[in-house]
Design an enzyme around this catalytic site. Structure first.
Site, PDB file in Angstrom:
ATOM      1  CB  THR A   1      -0.899  -0.010   1.247  1.00  0.00           C
ATOM      2  OG1 THR A   1      -1.632  -1.227   1.245  1.00  0.00           O
ATOM      3  CG2 THR A   1      -1.855   1.171   1.247  1.00  0.00           C
TER       4      THR A   1
ATOM      5  CG  LEU B   1      -4.086  -9.895   2.607  1.00  0.00           C
ATOM      6  CD1 LEU B   1      -3.914  -9.860   4.110  1.00  0.00           C
ATOM      7  CD2 LEU B   1      -3.100 -10.876   2.006  1.00  0.00           C
TER       8      LEU B   1
ATOM      9  CB  CYS C   1      -4.083  -2.149   7.015  1.00  0.00           C
ATOM     10  SG  CYS C   1      -3.026  -3.452   6.363  1.00  0.00           S
TER      11      CYS C   1
ATOM     12  CE  LYS D   1      -8.395  -9.167  11.194  1.00  0.00           C
ATOM     13  NZ  LYS D   1      -8.977  -8.910   9.887  1.00  0.00           N
TER      14      LYS D   1
END
Ligand code: UDX
Length: 437
Positions: free
Chosen positions: A121, A148, A263, A326
């Site tokens: 990214t 992903l 991210c 998470k």
């Protein structure tokens, strides 16, 4: 097809193994010797469901190898670049050191007609800046962003929602990068997965725009949680109700302690920084607010524990359920869960953390905290529990009646709105949700 994958982190290692699993011959390359040694032994260096299996399979088939030697990229038709672009230490912009190093390291081993496919990214405009360096070798640079999700990375790589390929003006009529990438991703293409061919800038922007949108969705519902908190409304019912509108959708409307990970947080910051460089800072100024709302939810969770314990957590036993950013991941990068634990520790609480996958990483980063592997052991004697990562082990498999046998404490703070509030209340616990009465 022969492929190389430069960078074997969460993105690259999964990409390499997934590409081998669909029949390609893949070499994964990384400068980190420990990571390469582990991958070469067929051991996933991080927790990612399904990765272990395709890694073992790929290595056994002989189609998947790993090395620290960039020369191994020679002869591959497509070279994927999946190195990290972390937030700069002294600012919001992305640090492109690893992307530049990967491209420079790769150049001597490129042949005319090769395709270099950037997956990292990057700020919009990066690929156009790199292209001339690559094109001097006769190779072509394209951008093929990766969407992903950790925890679903194998599935998302093998069977993505969409494929995006950005192609610039390569000046080479004899190379058709879109056709080559269609061949690389042949199982997805054959099943009709949308395959979007666009320019470099659009491809780079698709990725950051998608993450900015997801972050916005989460902070939107968390902003509603803040309003719910002063009005007595219930944000989970609000999310259900607005989520029934197909234009809105219920996914990513989970109010709680907010987003983290490698991210979303750094991507929205890098996007703001890049927009400012482009003289369009105001266009995404709202992302600063998205970030601020997100971080406020961590304060809120800490305040709930403090208030629940009578105004101070000093010398109180607080059990933190979760450390990963998470569930289904051992990643603790910018983890709201761990941040909440660290803050409670800072306020003088005796904090015990448990997590099914991320304890080792958490311990390395915050050795001052108390880590207990066994969930029940961690709960024993707690004055308050706080759920911060919604693993099934805590959300579904921990019954309040069972928890009651482990401790006299009867306070539970649900930082992810993942528990059955009614069941916990019925078992005699005082339940606190995020944005819920
Ligand atoms: C994200 C994007 O989803 C993915 O497409 C991109 O390639 C990389 O960034 P990931 O970082 O793996 O993936 O996590 P994601 O599942 O998006 O969750 C991000 C964070 O948001 C987590 O901390 C999660 O707990 C939080 N979240 C998610 C919420 O707080 N509420 C929600 O409703 C959903």
């Amino acid at each position: 097809m022969r492929l190389s994958v430069i960078g074997c982190g969460y993105l690259g290692a999964v990409h390499a193994a997934a590409m081998a699993s669909i029949g390609h011959e893949v070499v994964g390359i990384d400068v980190d010797e420990r990571k390469i040694a582990s991958l070469s032994r067929g051991e996933a260096p991080f927790f990612e469901p399904g990765l272990q299996e395709i890694l073992t399979e790929g290595i056994a088939s002989g189609r998947l190898t790993f090395t620290t030697d960039m020369a191994a990229a020679r002869g591959a038709k497509v070279h994927f670049v999946g190195v990290g672009t972390p937030q700069q230490k002294d600012g919001y912009a992305a640090d492109l050191t690893y992307v530049n190093a990967a491209i420079d390291g790769l150049l001597p081993f490129l042949s005319a007609g090769d395709i270099v496919a950037g997956k990292s990214t990057v700020p919009v405009g990066t690929a156009a800046g790199l292209a001339p360096r690559v094109e001097k070798t006769g190779a072509v640079l394209v951008w093929n962003p990766e969407f992903l999700r950790e925890g679903w990375a194998v599935q998302d790589t093998i069977d993505p929602d969409r494929l995006v390929v950005g192609i610039g003006d390569t000046g080479r009529a004899d190379v058709d990068p879109a056709a080559v990438l269609r061949e690389v991703y042949h199982p997805s293409v054959a099943k009709g997965t949308p395959f979007i061919v666009t320019d470099l800038a659009t491809a780079e922007l698709v990725k950051v725009a998608a993450n900015a949108f997801l972050a916005t969705k989460i902070s939107f519902i968390n902003a509603m949680a803040e309003i719910a908190e002063v009005t007595g409304a219930d944000v989970t019912q609000l999310a259900d109700a607005i989520g029934h509108d197909a234009r809105i959708g219920r996914r990513f409307l989970g109010a709680g302690i907010g987003f983290g990970g490698g991210c979303l947080p750094k991507d929205i910051r890098a996007f703001s920084a890049r927009a400012e460089e482009l003289g369009r800072g105001e266009s995404v100024a709202f992302l600063r607010e998205i970030d601020a709302i997100n971080l406020r939810r961590r304060d809120r969770a800490v305040d709930l524990v403090v208030d629940a314990l009578g105004g101070s957590v000093f010398k109180k036993n607080v059990t933190v359920l979760g450390a990963a950013f998470k569930p289904h991941s051992d990643d603790i990068r910018d983890s709201p869960a761990l941040d909440v634990a660290v803050r409670l520790h800072g306020l003088g609480a005796w904090v015990t953390i448990t997590d099914p996958a991320a304890l080792e990483n958490a311990r390395r980063q915050h050795p001052q905290l108390n880590y207990v592997e066994d969930r029940d052991e961690a709960i024993r004697g707690a004055d308050a529990l706080i759920l911060v990562t919604e693993w099934d082990e805590y959300r579904r498999q921990l019954s309040p009646d069972h928890a009651s046998t482990l401790t006299e404490g009867r306070i539970v703070v649900d930082g992810r709105n993942g528990l059955d509030a009614g069941a916990w209340r019925a078992a005699g616990w005082t339940y606190y949700g995020m944005g819920r009465p």
